[in-house]
Scaffold this motif. Structure first.
Motif, PDB file in Angstrom:
ATOM      1  N   GLY A   1     -23.257 -50.866  40.012  1.00 51.70           N
ATOM      2  CA  GLY A   1     -22.065 -50.088  41.057  1.00 51.70           C
ATOM      3  C   GLY A   1     -22.712 -49.347  42.093  1.00 51.70           C
ATOM      4  O   GLY A   1     -23.128 -48.228  42.261  1.00 51.70           O
ATOM      5  N   GLY A   2     -22.483 -49.304  43.006  1.00 50.33           N
ATOM      6  CA  GLY A   2     -22.947 -48.979  44.608  1.00 50.33           C
ATOM      7  C   GLY A   2     -24.495 -49.689  45.054  1.00 50.33           C
ATOM      8  O   GLY A   2     -24.974 -50.222  44.150  1.00 50.33           O
ATOM      9  N   ALA A   3     -24.630 -48.632  46.291  1.00 51.54           N
ATOM     10  CA  ALA A   3     -25.949 -48.704  46.307  1.00 51.54           C
ATOM     11  C   ALA A   3     -27.183 -48.153  45.428  1.00 51.54           C
ATOM     12  O   ALA A   3     -26.570 -47.418  44.151  1.00 51.54           O
ATOM     13  CB  ALA A   3     -25.594 -47.654  47.665  1.00 51.54           C
ATOM     14  N   SER A   4     -28.424 -49.110  45.635  1.00 51.04           N
ATOM     15  CA  SER A   4     -29.546 -48.113  45.155  1.00 51.04           C
ATOM     16  C   SER A   4     -29.330 -47.296  44.799  1.00 51.04           C
ATOM     17  O   SER A   4     -30.165 -46.402  45.348  1.00 51.04           O
ATOM     18  CB  SER A   4     -30.218 -49.279  45.143  1.00 51.04           C
ATOM     19  N   ASN A   5     -29.352 -46.794  43.517  1.00 46.88           N
ATOM     20  CA  ASN A   5     -30.106 -44.964  42.938  1.00 46.88           C
ATOM     21  C   ASN A   5     -31.309 -45.139  42.576  1.00 46.88           C
ATOM     22  O   ASN A   5     -32.215 -46.020  42.110  1.00 46.88           O
ATOM     23  CB  ASN A   5     -28.884 -44.831  41.672  1.00 46.88           C
ATOM     24  N   THR A   6     -32.018 -43.675  42.788  1.00 51.05           N
ATOM     25  CA  THR A   6     -32.703 -42.707  42.371  1.00 51.05           C
ATOM     26  C   THR A   6     -32.835 -42.061  41.350  1.00 51.05           C
ATOM     27  O   THR A   6     -32.237 -41.801  41.340  1.00 51.05           O
ATOM     28  CB  THR A   6     -33.760 -42.591  43.349  1.00 51.05           C
ATOM     29  N   PRO A   7     -34.219 -42.425  40.395  1.00 45.53           N
ATOM     30  CA  PRO A   7     -34.085 -41.591  39.427  1.00 45.53           C
ATOM     31  C   PRO A   7     -34.140 -39.838  39.789  1.00 45.53           C
ATOM     32  O   PRO A   7     -35.017 -39.647  40.228  1.00 45.53           O
ATOM     33  CB  PRO A   7     -35.016 -41.754  38.103  1.00 45.53           C
TER      34      PRO A   7
ATOM     35  N   LEU B   1     -34.445 -55.206  30.107  1.00 44.22           N
ATOM     36  CA  LEU B   1     -32.918 -56.460  30.027  1.00 44.22           C
ATOM     37  C   LEU B   1     -31.831 -55.999  30.176  1.00 44.22           C
ATOM     38  O   LEU B   1     -31.555 -55.010  29.484  1.00 44.22           O
ATOM     39  CB  LEU B   1     -33.334 -57.324  29.228  1.00 44.22           C
ATOM     40  N   VAL B   2     -30.675 -56.822  30.826  1.00 42.89           N
ATOM     41  CA  VAL B   2     -29.629 -56.115  31.428  1.00 42.89           C
ATOM     42  C   VAL B   2     -28.779 -57.291  31.084  1.00 42.89           C
ATOM     43  O   VAL B   2     -29.357 -58.337  30.982  1.00 42.89           O
ATOM     44  CB  VAL B   2     -29.416 -54.697  32.238  1.00 42.89           C
ATOM     45  N   THR B   3     -27.712 -57.289  31.274  1.00 44.31           N
ATOM     46  CA  THR B   3     -26.536 -58.063  31.280  1.00 44.31           C
ATOM     47  C   THR B   3     -26.664 -59.025  33.124  1.00 44.31           C
ATOM     48  O   THR B   3     -27.099 -58.845  33.449  1.00 44.31           O
ATOM     49  CB  THR B   3     -25.094 -57.495  31.785  1.00 44.31           C
ATOM     50  N   ALA B   4     -27.208 -60.328  33.350  1.00 44.08           N
ATOM     51  CA  ALA B   4     -27.247 -61.516  33.454  1.00 44.08           C
ATOM     52  C   ALA B   4     -28.534 -61.660  33.417  1.00 44.08           C
ATOM     53  O   ALA B   4     -28.988 -62.472  34.062  1.00 44.08           O
ATOM     54  CB  ALA B   4     -26.726 -60.980  34.916  1.00 44.08           C
ATOM     55  N   ASN B   5     -29.170 -61.120  32.421  1.00 46.22           N
ATOM     56  CA  ASN B   5     -30.771 -61.039  32.001  1.00 46.22           C
ATOM     57  C   ASN B   5     -31.488 -60.514  33.266  1.00 46.22           C
ATOM     58  O   ASN B   5     -32.262 -61.231  33.106  1.00 46.22           O
ATOM     59  CB  ASN B   5     -30.870 -62.953  31.505  1.00 46.22           C
ATOM     60  N   ALA B   6     -31.184 -60.158  34.486  1.00 45.60           N
ATOM     61  CA  ALA B   6     -31.680 -59.396  34.849  1.00 45.60           C
ATOM     62  C   ALA B   6     -33.124 -58.035  33.847  1.00 45.60           C
ATOM     63  O   ALA B   6     -32.217 -57.138  33.378  1.00 45.60           O
ATOM     64  CB  ALA B   6     -31.229 -58.677  36.071  1.00 45.60           C
ATOM     65  N   GLU B   7     -34.127 -57.599  34.961  1.00 44.30           N
ATOM     66  CA  GLU B   7     -34.761 -56.878  34.559  1.00 44.30           C
ATOM     67  C   GLU B   7     -34.556 -55.339  35.770  1.00 44.30           C
ATOM     68  O   GLU B   7     -35.270 -56.073  36.768  1.00 44.30           O
ATOM     69  CB  GLU B   7     -36.103 -56.778  34.160  1.00 44.30           C
ATOM     70  N   VAL B   8     -33.696 -54.505  35.419  1.00 46.43           N
ATOM     71  CA  VAL B   8     -33.930 -53.168  36.528  1.00 46.43           C
ATOM     72  C   VAL B   8     -34.764 -52.195  36.206  1.00 46.43           C
ATOM     73  O   VAL B   8     -34.066 -51.770  34.590  1.00 46.43           O
ATOM     74  CB  VAL B   8     -32.513 -53.401  36.367  1.00 46.43           C
ATOM     75  N   PRO B   9     -34.322 -51.047  36.584  1.00 45.98           N
ATOM     76  CA  PRO B   9     -34.626 -49.542  36.061  1.00 45.98           C
ATOM     77  C   PRO B   9     -33.944 -48.887  35.760  1.00 45.98           C
ATOM     78  O   PRO B   9     -32.231 -49.291  35.859  1.00 45.98           O
ATOM     79  CB  PRO B   9     -35.680 -48.859  37.497  1.00 45.98           C
ATOM     80  N   CYS B  10     -34.614 -48.422  33.893  1.00 47.79           N
ATOM     81  CA  CYS B  10     -33.410 -47.834  32.729  1.00 47.79           C
ATOM     82  C   CYS B  10     -34.272 -46.762  32.859  1.00 47.79           C
ATOM     83  O   CYS B  10     -35.545 -46.780  32.568  1.00 47.79           O
ATOM     84  CB  CYS B  10     -33.627 -48.736  32.464  1.00 47.79           C
ATOM     85  N   ILE B  11     -33.446 -45.643  32.477  1.00 47.30           N
ATOM     86  CA  ILE B  11     -33.832 -44.287  32.357  1.00 47.30           C
ATOM     87  C   ILE B  11     -33.776 -43.972  30.784  1.00 47.30           C
ATOM     88  O   ILE B  11     -32.706 -44.430  29.846  1.00 47.30           O
ATOM     89  CB  ILE B  11     -33.277 -43.537  32.542  1.00 47.30           C
ATOM     90  N   ILE B  12     -35.034 -44.502  29.756  1.00 43.34           N
ATOM     91  CA  ILE B  12     -34.828 -44.663  27.946  1.00 43.34           C
ATOM     92  C   ILE B  12     -34.671 -42.576  27.784  1.00 43.34           C
ATOM     93  O   ILE B  12     -35.600 -42.273  27.709  1.00 43.34           O
ATOM     94  CB  ILE B  12     -36.139 -45.100  27.706  1.00 43.34           C
ATOM     95  N   ILE B  13     -33.975 -42.087  27.003  1.00 42.20           N
ATOM     96  CA  ILE B  13     -33.536 -41.297  26.697  1.00 42.20           C
ATOM     97  C   ILE B  13     -33.427 -41.032  24.892  1.00 42.20           C
ATOM     98  O   ILE B  13     -32.238 -41.752  24.384  1.00 42.20           O
ATOM     99  CB  ILE B  13     -32.227 -40.247  27.140  1.00 42.20           C
ATOM    100  N   GLU B  14     -34.315 -40.408  24.121  1.00 40.58           N
ATOM    101  CA  GLU B  14     -33.811 -40.251  22.719  1.00 40.58           C
ATOM    102  C   GLU B  14     -33.520 -38.623  22.466  1.00 40.58           C
ATOM    103  O   GLU B  14     -33.572 -37.314  23.022  1.00 40.58           O
ATOM    104  CB  GLU B  14     -35.620 -40.026  22.357  1.00 40.58           C
ATOM    105  N   ALA B  15     -32.032 -39.477  21.807  1.00 41.79           N
ATOM    106  CA  ALA B  15     -31.156 -38.389  21.681  1.00 41.79           C
ATOM    107  C   ALA B  15     -31.225 -37.063  20.733  1.00 41.79           C
ATOM    108  O   ALA B  15     -32.170 -36.992  19.987  1.00 41.79           O
ATOM    109  CB  ALA B  15     -29.751 -38.641  21.153  1.00 41.79           C
TER     110      ALA B  15
END
Length: 461
Positions: free
Chosen positions: A41-47, A87-101
């Motif tokens: 949501g909103g403008a594109s973020n940066t990690p 992969l996210v909703t709408a079958n788009a591929e977007v930058p994601c941060i994967i975190i191991e708990a």
């Protein structure tokens, strides 16, 4: 106070009975990892983190410096394993941060803040810092919505409690289980914008009205807000029809609810506002419904943001594998068909629907005969048949004149079409072409402007 509604719409099978008696259960991904989109949501973020960093639950891990940026927080305590496209909703591929708990449960919540004594700017800053967006699907930043232009006088705040999509019941359960949080969040918003509140509730959930009324009276908010019953009809939950039903006014074409003196917020969004002030808790989890006839045990779950749907089965729900014909992120009317369950729950994910072949349309399109069913049923009073004809012919400008950009993609036309024409999909593609063309024209104009400026500087020298 009668039951209000709007002109048009349809009455698909509600299918709420599959899950509306299921209390919301806490759930955690079986893999112990979350895949959190950098922007929700909103403008594109940066990690703001890198691989190997330890993060705490509630820590901001992605953000930007624009007014429209909405921060994203870690939903678990753990270590950043990867930052990559997923992969996210709408079958788009977007930058994601994967975190191991991990098991340390470190938290980085904000300090609680009294919403009724702090000033307006401080309250807006809290909502932005909490990363609150529209949790009904649109994911529009709440700090922007609650800060309308000075020339827009806000008279009403409407809580969209219609939940008109078939199958989905997480908002219904939230209102039953935590009415105090909904009423508190609404009171905070009303204090911020100086308006009157209405909770728009479809009459198939009229039994919830006494629960909410009791909480309103208990808190002494009887003069500030009320519950307004609206007719059970799809797409009653669309902002244009909520306003039309509750207030009897129409949002003009290409305008926003603020132009009609309204702010509209989803049930989950309003509850998140309460959490942000009372607990200092950002948006790191959400309730969603897992339903459909292809599910053995439909459920309502509360999960960390970033939980893969594939990490919830079979621990929390099981599928009739040989009967699952379609996976939809969201409800069947406005949701997105997905290629698999390996996609994360985002802030705007209200549910996932697993449909059998009997519940969905898997046949090819037939020839349009111009029967007009889509015209009669369109609550936006558009002419879908003409829009689609012009799109097929490549006439974007004519499609726009027939209302292409005014379509809310509710799916009523496709639902009623005897030829099974994929009207919504064609409209979405058409809108994408229009936006791409506009972006190209803006880029061209900026390039010419820059070229002219450079030529002017050269001449001056």
């Amino acid at each position: 106070m009668g039951v209000k509604t709007f002109k048009g719409g349809i009455h698909p099978k509600e299918m709420k009975e599959l899950s509306n008696k299921c209390a919301i259960k806490e759930a955690f991904p079986s893999s112990g990892t979350v895949t959190i989109p950098v922007t929700m949501g909103g403008a594109s973020n940066t990690p703001l983190v890198k691989v190997g960093d330890l993060v705490a639950k509630g820590q901001i891990i992605a953000n930007g410096d624009k007014f429209m940026n909405c921060p994203v927080h870690s939903s678990v305590s753990g270590k950043v394993k990867k930052i990559q496209n997923c992969l996210v909703t709408a079958n788009a591929e977007v930058p994601c941060i994967i975190i191991e708990a991990d098991d340390e449960n470190r938290t980085a919540f904000m300090e609680p803040l009294d919403p009724f004594t702090c000033d307006h700017d401080t309250a807006l800053a809290r909502i932005k810092e909490a990363g609150i967006v529209g949790m009904g699907g649109a994911s529009f930043p709440a700090h922007v919505k609650l800060n309308p232009p000075e020339d827009k006088e806000i008279e009403y705040v409407l809580v969209n409690a219609a939940e008109c999509e078939p199958y989905l019941t997480c908002d219904e359960r939230t209102m039953q289980e935590t009415p105090e949080k909904l009423i508190d969040g609404l009171a905070i918003i009303l204090h911020m914008v100086g308006a009157y509140g209405m909770i728009a509730l479809e009459d198939n959930k009229a039994y919830i009205k006494p629960i909410l009324d009791a909480e309103i009276n208990k808190k002494g908010y009887g003069d500030d807000m009320k519950v307004q019953l609206v007719k059970t009809k799809y797409p009653q939950g669309s902002e244009k029809f909520i306003v039309n039903a509750c207030l009897g006014v129409e949002i003009p074409s290409a305008k926003l609810p603020a132009d009609a003196g309204c702010i509209i917020s989803n049930v989950g969004t309003v509850c998140a506002v309460s959490d942000a002030f009372r607990l200092g808790k950002p948006v790191i989890e959400r309730a969603l419904t897992i339903s459909g006839s292809a599910v053995e045990n439909p459920v309502n779950l509360r999960v960390p943001v970033g939980t893969l749907i594939s990490d919830l089965t079979p621990e929390y729900f099981t599928l009739k594998e040989d009967q699952t014909a379609k996976i939809i992120s969201g409800g069947p009317m406005m949701g997105f068909a997905m290629v698999s369950t390996a996609f994360p729950v985002a802030k705007g994910t209200s549910g996932v629907t697993f449909l059998t072949a009997e519940e969905t349309t898997l046949v090819d399109e037939d020839q349009c005969i111009g029967c007009g069913f889509c015209v009669n049923i369109c609550a936006m009073r558009l002419n879908p048949v003409l829009i689609v004809r012009e799109l097929k012919a490549g006439n974007l400008d004519k499609a726009k004149r027939y209302g292409l950009m005014d379509c809310i993609e509710c799916g009523c036309c496709a639902y009623s079409c005897p030829a099974n024409i994929r009207i919504v999909q064609r409209v979405r593609l058409g809108k994408g072409q229009v936006r791409a063309k506009m972006a190209e024209e803006r880029a061209k104009a900026e390039a010419e402007k820059a070229k002219a400026a450079a030529a002017g500087e050269g001449g001056a020298k």
